[in-house]
Design an enzyme around this catalytic site. Structure first.
Site, PDB file in Angstrom:
ATOM      1  N   ASN A   7       0.876  -1.170   0.000  1.00 28.39           N
ATOM      2  CA  ASN A   7       0.000   0.000   0.000  1.00 28.39           C
ATOM      3  C   ASN A   7       0.920   1.229   0.000  1.00 28.39           C
ATOM      4  O   ASN A   7       1.480   1.585   1.033  1.00 28.39           O
ATOM      5  CB  ASN A   7      -0.893  -0.025   1.241  1.00 28.39           C
ATOM      6  CG  ASN A   7      -1.903   1.115   1.236  1.00 28.39           C
ATOM      7  OD1 ASN A   7      -1.845   2.011   0.384  1.00 28.39           O
ATOM      8  ND2 ASN A   7      -2.816   1.101   2.187  1.00 28.39           N
ATOM      9  N   ARG A  88      -2.265  -2.177  -3.720  1.00 27.00           N
ATOM     10  CA  ARG A  88      -3.537  -1.472  -3.538  1.00 27.00           C
ATOM     11  C   ARG A  88      -3.542  -0.282  -4.497  1.00 27.00           C
ATOM     12  O   ARG A  88      -2.590   0.497  -4.530  1.00 27.00           O
ATOM     13  CB  ARG A  88      -3.642  -0.962  -2.112  1.00 27.00           C
ATOM     14  CG  ARG A  88      -4.871  -0.126  -1.919  1.00 27.00           C
ATOM     15  CD  ARG A  88      -4.905   0.531  -0.577  1.00 27.00           C
ATOM     16  NE  ARG A  88      -6.163   1.236  -0.423  1.00 27.00           N
ATOM     17  CZ  ARG A  88      -6.286   2.394   0.196  1.00 27.00           C
ATOM     18  NH1 ARG A  88      -5.240   2.970   0.740  1.00 27.00           N
ATOM     19  NH2 ARG A  88      -7.461   2.970   0.288  1.00 27.00           N
ATOM     20  N   HIS A 177     -13.088   1.767  -0.190  1.00 21.90           N
ATOM     21  CA  HIS A 177     -12.970   0.698   0.818  1.00 21.90           C
ATOM     22  C   HIS A 177     -13.466  -0.644   0.272  1.00 21.90           C
ATOM     23  O   HIS A 177     -13.842  -1.537   1.031  1.00 21.90           O
ATOM     24  CB  HIS A 177     -13.814   0.985   2.089  1.00 21.90           C
ATOM     25  CG  HIS A 177     -13.360   2.146   2.895  1.00 21.90           C
ATOM     26  ND1 HIS A 177     -14.249   3.027   3.481  1.00 21.90           N
ATOM     27  CD2 HIS A 177     -12.121   2.581   3.226  1.00 21.90           C
ATOM     28  CE1 HIS A 177     -13.570   3.949   4.145  1.00 21.90           C
ATOM     29  NE2 HIS A 177     -12.279   3.718   4.002  1.00 21.90           N
ATOM     30  N   ARG A 236     -13.667  14.262   7.660  1.00 19.62           N
ATOM     31  CA  ARG A 236     -14.476  14.528   6.459  1.00 19.62           C
ATOM     32  C   ARG A 236     -15.938  14.704   6.847  1.00 19.62           C
ATOM     33  O   ARG A 236     -16.429  14.024   7.741  1.00 19.62           O
ATOM     34  CB  ARG A 236     -14.358  13.364   5.467  1.00 19.62           C
ATOM     35  CG  ARG A 236     -13.042  13.355   4.744  1.00 19.62           C
ATOM     36  CD  ARG A 236     -12.905  12.116   3.869  1.00 19.62           C
ATOM     37  NE  ARG A 236     -11.758  11.339   4.267  1.00 19.62           N
ATOM     38  CZ  ARG A 236     -11.545  10.072   3.931  1.00 19.62           C
ATOM     39  NH1 ARG A 236     -12.412   9.430   3.180  1.00 19.62           N
ATOM     40  NH2 ARG A 236     -10.472   9.445   4.341  1.00 19.62           N
ATOM     41  N   GLU A 379      -7.365  -5.871   4.782  1.00 26.43           N
ATOM     42  CA  GLU A 379      -7.252  -5.529   3.362  1.00 26.43           C
ATOM     43  C   GLU A 379      -5.996  -6.133   2.744  1.00 26.43           C
ATOM     44  O   GLU A 379      -5.993  -6.543   1.588  1.00 26.43           O
ATOM     45  CB  GLU A 379      -7.260  -4.007   3.193  1.00 26.43           C
ATOM     46  CG  GLU A 379      -8.637  -3.433   3.509  1.00 26.43           C
ATOM     47  CD  GLU A 379      -8.641  -1.935   3.725  1.00 26.43           C
ATOM     48  OE1 GLU A 379      -8.979  -1.215   2.790  1.00 26.43           O
ATOM     49  OE2 GLU A 379      -8.304  -1.491   4.841  1.00 26.43           O
TER      50      GLU A 379
END
Ligand code: AMP
Length: 395
Positions: A7, A88, A177, A236, A379
């Protein structure tokens, strides 16, 4: 088969090396401040941890150091042991509906799609190019955050805006996601031994999104064209009326990028609480009587509950509700409050069972109409699984 999951961020590179025969993690780590003074790495293996400050001009330096360290720490004995690398990638637009073997065309596409993910796609490419340079013969796979959501149908992914925005500029909901939502759906399918499930997954971390999943396929998700929309997050805003943007531009003499930056970095928990973006601090603030912390949490809970209710109707009911990511896995209080608000849908939590952090567990009461689980996300493992499957299928 040994597979590395990568990642890559603009100045960082996170990795996990798996032995995919039994899916064990042989090593994991983080390279930070790449290209910045004070660059360093941490590698964890065999219950040991190595941390060192070392100059890294770019991602290629980081990858060279990583591979050399894997050998010098006796984690692998030669580079040939690494049979595949999974990366990723945040945005695959509407072209990539699943993970793919990385070719020159894929690299070009990831670059082209950077206008949809201007921070992430270029950073992900840095990782891909560094591995391509240093391990040119090793097959690599791109695992897109957006891919799982490509089964969402037009009536759910379209925005009610001029249709030309979609046809000419590909303005639509993409969702993010996806790797995590897919991992949770697969884990639940395996644990329950069934695929015909209506699942609502709540991925609640610093970034948060929900997904409505039916028979293993995503039907809708709360993030949209970008990861700014949906539920209230750490910094956010989640869903807001777009007209706020020009209004604040005028009030504060800001340009559009500055206001969008406020919505991305100064809103959510941080914006309302004026205290912190971290739900642990918010919970502490509430305990200390901070009213804005209480408001921030209330707003977060409400936004998650609203999406669950919406997806319950969309799926025609819900067999399994799942909680994952930092808040979903660890915040006993958030799970309790969310499920308490869903009593009218027949959802009921087992307060004792819910009293746990970070482990797979059924937390619904026996008389709950929906089974409720905590499912730790992984992940990196999902990336490694996809990578293994694709590389083996292309041999
Ligand atoms: P993630 O983005 O999935 O790594 O989630 C990070 C967020 O999870 C943090 O910012 C916290 O808000 C939240 N978190 C982590 N641990 C806890 C905890 N023990 N209790 C409540 N929230 C937590």
């Amino acid at each position: 088969m040994k597979v590395i999951s990568i990642n890559a961020g603009s100045s960082s590179l996170k990795f996990q090396l798996f032995d995919m025969n039994d899916e064990t993690v042989l090593a994991s780590g983080l390279f930070e401040r790449i290209g910045i003074e004070g660059s360093c790495y941490t590698i964890k293996y065999n219950d040991k941890k190595v941390k060192e400050e070392v100059e890294m001009k770019d991602h290629s330096d980081a990858v060279k150091i990583l591979l050399d360290k894997l050998i010098s720490l006796n984690i692998i004995s030669s580079f040939e042991e690494i049979e595949a690398v999974g990366h990723r990638v945040v945005h695959g637009r509407d072209k990539y509906t699943e993970s793919v073997l990385i070719t020159d065309e894929v690299i070009e596409d990831i670059d082209t799609f950077k206008e949809f993910a201007p921070i992430h796609n270029p950073a992900n490419l840095l990782g891909i190019k560094a591995f391509k340079e240093i391990l040119p013969e090793v097959p690599m796979v791109a695992v897109f955050d957006t891919a799982f959501h490509q089964t969402i149908e037009e009536e759910n992914f379209l925005y009610p805006v001029p249709y030309k925005w979609y046809t000419d500029y590909q303005v639509r909901k993409y969702g993010f996601h996806g790797t995590s939502h897919k991992f949770i759906a697969k884990t639940i399918e395996e644990k329950l031994g069934r695929k015909d499930l209506r699942i609502i997954n709540c991925h609640l971390g610093q970034g948060a999104s929900l997904a409505a999943i039916k028979d293993g396929k995503c039907v809708d998700t709360s993030m949209g064209f970008t990861p700014l929309t949906g539920v209230v997050m750490g910094t956010r805003s989640g869903d807001v009326d777009a007209s706020i943007i020009p209004f604040i531009m005028e009030k504060e003499g800001k340009n559009v990028h500055e206001v969008i930056d406020d919505l991305n970095k100064k809103s959510g928990f941080l914006g309302i609480s004026q205290h912190s973006s971290d739900s642990r601090d918010i919970e502490e603030g509430i305990a200390a009587g901070n009213r804005n912390c209480a408001l921030a949490e209330e707003k977060f809970i409400r936004s998650v509950v609203n999406y669950i209710a919406q997806y319950y109707v969309l799926l025609g009911g819900c067999d399994v509700l799942t909680f994952t990511a930092g808040i979903g896995e660890n915040s006993i209080n958030s799970r309790l409050k969310i499920v308490s608000e869903l009593a009218s849908l027949g959802m009921k939590i087992d307060v004792e069972a819910n009293n746990v952090r970070g482990e797979f567990r059924k937390i619904s009461a026996d008389d709950s109409k929906t089974e409720i689980y905590i499912v730790p996300t992984n992940e990196e493992l999902m990336i490694a699984r996809d990578t293994k499957t694709i590389v083996e299928n292309n041999r």
